[in-house]
Design an enzyme around this catalytic site. Structure first.
Site, PDB file in Angstrom:
ATOM      1  N   LEU A 107       5.819 142.868  56.158  1.00 19.72           N
ATOM      2  CA  LEU A 107       5.856 143.815  55.040  1.00 19.72           C
ATOM      3  C   LEU A 107       4.511 143.951  54.337  1.00 19.72           C
ATOM      4  CD1 LEU A 107       9.321 142.786  53.569  1.00 19.72           C
ATOM      5  CD2 LEU A 107       8.797 144.677  55.121  1.00 19.72           C
ATOM      6  N   HIS A 108       4.245 145.167  53.874  1.00 18.96           N
ATOM      7  CA  HIS A 108       3.014 145.453  53.134  1.00 18.96           C
ATOM      8  C   HIS A 108       3.350 146.428  52.000  1.00 18.96           C
ATOM      9  CE1 HIS A 108       3.163 149.197  55.339  1.00 18.96           C
ATOM     10  NE2 HIS A 108       3.086 148.558  56.499  1.00 18.96           N
ATOM     11  N   HIS A 114       5.737 149.412  52.623  1.00 17.68           N
ATOM     12  CA  HIS A 114       7.168 149.087  52.553  1.00 17.68           C
ATOM     13  C   HIS A 114       7.594 148.892  51.093  1.00 17.68           C
ATOM     14  CE1 HIS A 114       6.063 147.250  56.607  1.00 17.68           C
ATOM     15  NE2 HIS A 114       6.999 148.134  56.939  1.00 17.68           N
ATOM     16  N   GLN A 144       9.169 160.837  62.556  1.00 17.64           N
ATOM     17  CA  GLN A 144      10.374 160.009  62.433  1.00 17.64           C
ATOM     18  C   GLN A 144      11.226 160.473  61.250  1.00 17.64           C
ATOM     19  OE1 GLN A 144      10.393 155.543  62.807  1.00 17.64           O
ATOM     20  NE2 GLN A 144      10.445 155.641  60.586  1.00 17.64           N
ATOM     21  N   ARG A 174       0.601 147.171  62.058  1.00 18.77           N
ATOM     22  CA  ARG A 174      -0.285 147.070  63.224  1.00 18.77           C
ATOM     23  C   ARG A 174      -1.765 146.953  62.826  1.00 18.77           C
ATOM     24  NH1 ARG A 174       3.819 150.578  65.825  1.00 18.77           N
ATOM     25  NH2 ARG A 174       4.674 149.353  67.558  1.00 18.77           N
TER      26      ARG A 174
HETATM   27  P1  AMP Z   1       8.022 149.916  59.931  1.00 19.72           P
HETATM   28  O1  AMP Z   1       8.262 148.527  59.438  1.00 19.72           O
HETATM   29  O2  AMP Z   1       6.641 150.149  60.428  1.00 19.72           O
HETATM   30  O3  AMP Z   1       9.111 150.386  60.875  1.00 19.72           O
HETATM   31  O4  AMP Z   1       8.139 150.853  58.666  1.00 19.72           O
HETATM   32  C1  AMP Z   1       9.297 150.858  57.853  1.00 19.72           C
HETATM   33  C2  AMP Z   1       9.230 152.021  56.912  1.00 19.72           C
HETATM   34  O5  AMP Z   1       8.071 151.904  56.085  1.00 19.72           O
HETATM   35  C3  AMP Z   1       9.112 153.364  57.634  1.00 19.72           C
HETATM   36  O6  AMP Z   1       9.940 154.311  56.981  1.00 19.72           O
HETATM   37  C4  AMP Z   1       7.661 153.697  57.487  1.00 19.72           C
HETATM   38  O7  AMP Z   1       7.396 155.096  57.502  1.00 19.72           O
HETATM   39  C5  AMP Z   1       7.354 153.111  56.119  1.00 19.72           C
HETATM   40  N1  AMP Z   1       5.918 152.867  55.979  1.00 19.72           N
HETATM   41  C6  AMP Z   1       5.121 152.178  56.841  1.00 19.72           C
HETATM   42  N2  AMP Z   1       3.833 152.222  56.438  1.00 19.72           N
HETATM   43  C7  AMP Z   1       3.817 152.972  55.307  1.00 19.72           C
HETATM   44  C8  AMP Z   1       2.790 153.395  54.405  1.00 19.72           C
HETATM   45  N3  AMP Z   1       1.506 153.064  54.584  1.00 19.72           N
HETATM   46  N4  AMP Z   1       3.141 154.160  53.349  1.00 19.72           N
HETATM   47  C9  AMP Z   1       4.440 154.516  53.155  1.00 19.72           C
HETATM   48  N5  AMP Z   1       5.451 154.143  53.951  1.00 19.72           N
HETATM   49  C10 AMP Z   1       5.149 153.381  55.018  1.00 19.72           C
END
Ligand code: AMP
Length: 294
Positions: A34-35, A38, A154, A188
């Protein structure tokens, strides 16, 4: 905060919350690591819903062979500590067999709009995404589900699935969270070394150039794409996968940008790491334009 591993437990908790306690449930689906991106979704969920559920599941069906499923960063302990600080009520962290029990054979596919862009570069990716999101929505049955504009295609596909299948959840899409350099936050990014991280700022930089050109009146899509490409090609560590301009909702490829909002999106390898980013190109709303002239 309770960490739930079993789908049955998650279903019974959410059933009780909805039926007996009449609580609104917000779901934030993630793959963990998580960042702040999220956390922005969680923050909005916290503001809008009585109960916040965050799922942490690295979904095998959305990774192609040769992609990074095995090496994708996983650290549930660190994620759970962060989520507890954000007053999350439930973390749903199922094992693969909880989501895909033995004999699993049912998939959800959103046709047409899953085929281009990320879908063309990553065949089968969106079938995995829509399948897991449909399962998560059925297990948690949230009133609201929160997604990031970072994964623009997505978000469009999930909205379409929810509409087409009459799922009883409102999809909320929130803006991209970026580092100071402009690099969009992503799990990533952890793969990037120092030089690559610096180089990766070129994605946002190039998108901004295109947006400036759009705002200055450029409406020709190939010209906007060329501008973006030329900027990225100046960075020796970057290798372009695609750059595209599409209708923001239908994802139809555009030659000219007229009144409809358009999505300029790209995927670029920085070294071995594939990064995606995007910007919306849309005319300011009438009120804003009037405000700007006032
Ligand atoms: P992931 O864990 O990469 O599957 O991402 C989970 C959710 O967080 C998805 O809906 C992503 O679009 C969202 N997300 C990932 N990175 C960002 C970001 N930099 N800004 C806003 N939402 C994000």
């Amino acid at each position: 905060m309770e960490i739930i591993h079993r789908r049955k437990r998650m279903m019974s908790v959410s059933r009780r919350l909805r039926r007996e306690e009449n609580q609104t449930i917000g779901l934030v689906p993630t793959m963990g690591a998580l960042h702040e991106g999220h956390l922005s979704l969680i923050h909005e969920a916290r503001a809008l819903c009585d109960v916040v559920v965050v799922s942490v599941f690295v979904n095998p069906t959305q990774f192609g062979s040769g992609e990074d499923f095995a090496s994708y960063p996983r650290d549930l302990t660190a994620d759970a500590a962060m989520l507890a600080e954000y007053n999350v009520d439930y973390v749903f962290a199922p094992a693969v067999e909880e989501i895909y029990p033995p004999g699993f054979a049912s998939y959800v596919t959103v046709e047409k709009i899953s085929g281009d862009l990320e879908g063309a570069s990553r065949p089968g990716h969106f079938r995995g995404v829509t399948t897991v999101v449909a399962i998560l929505l059925n297990v948690v049955r949230p009133n609201f589900a929160f997604f990031g504009q970072k994964d623009a295609q997505q978000s469009v596909i999930i909205k379409r699935m929810v509409r087409d299948l009459a799922l009883d959840t409102e999809v909320v899409v929130l803006p991209i969270v970026r580092e100071e350099s402009g690099l969009a936050l992503s799990s990533r990014n952890a793969y990037l070394n120092k030089d690559e991280r610096r180089a990766a700022a070129v994605l946002n930089h190039a998108l901004k150039l295109a947006r400036d050109a759009y705002e200055a009146g450029e409406r020709n899509a190939p010209r906007l794409i060329d501008l973006t490409r030329a900027e990225i090609e100046k960075q020796p560590l970057a290798r372009i996968d695609y750059i595209s301009i599409n209708h923001a909702e239908t994802l139809e490829k555009l030659e000219r940008l007229d009144d409809e909002p358009a999505l300029l999106s790209l995927a670029v390898f920085i070294g071995k790491t594939r990064l995606i980013d995007n910007v919306m190109l849309a005319k300011p709303k009438k009120e804003d334009a009037a405000g700007a002239n006032a």
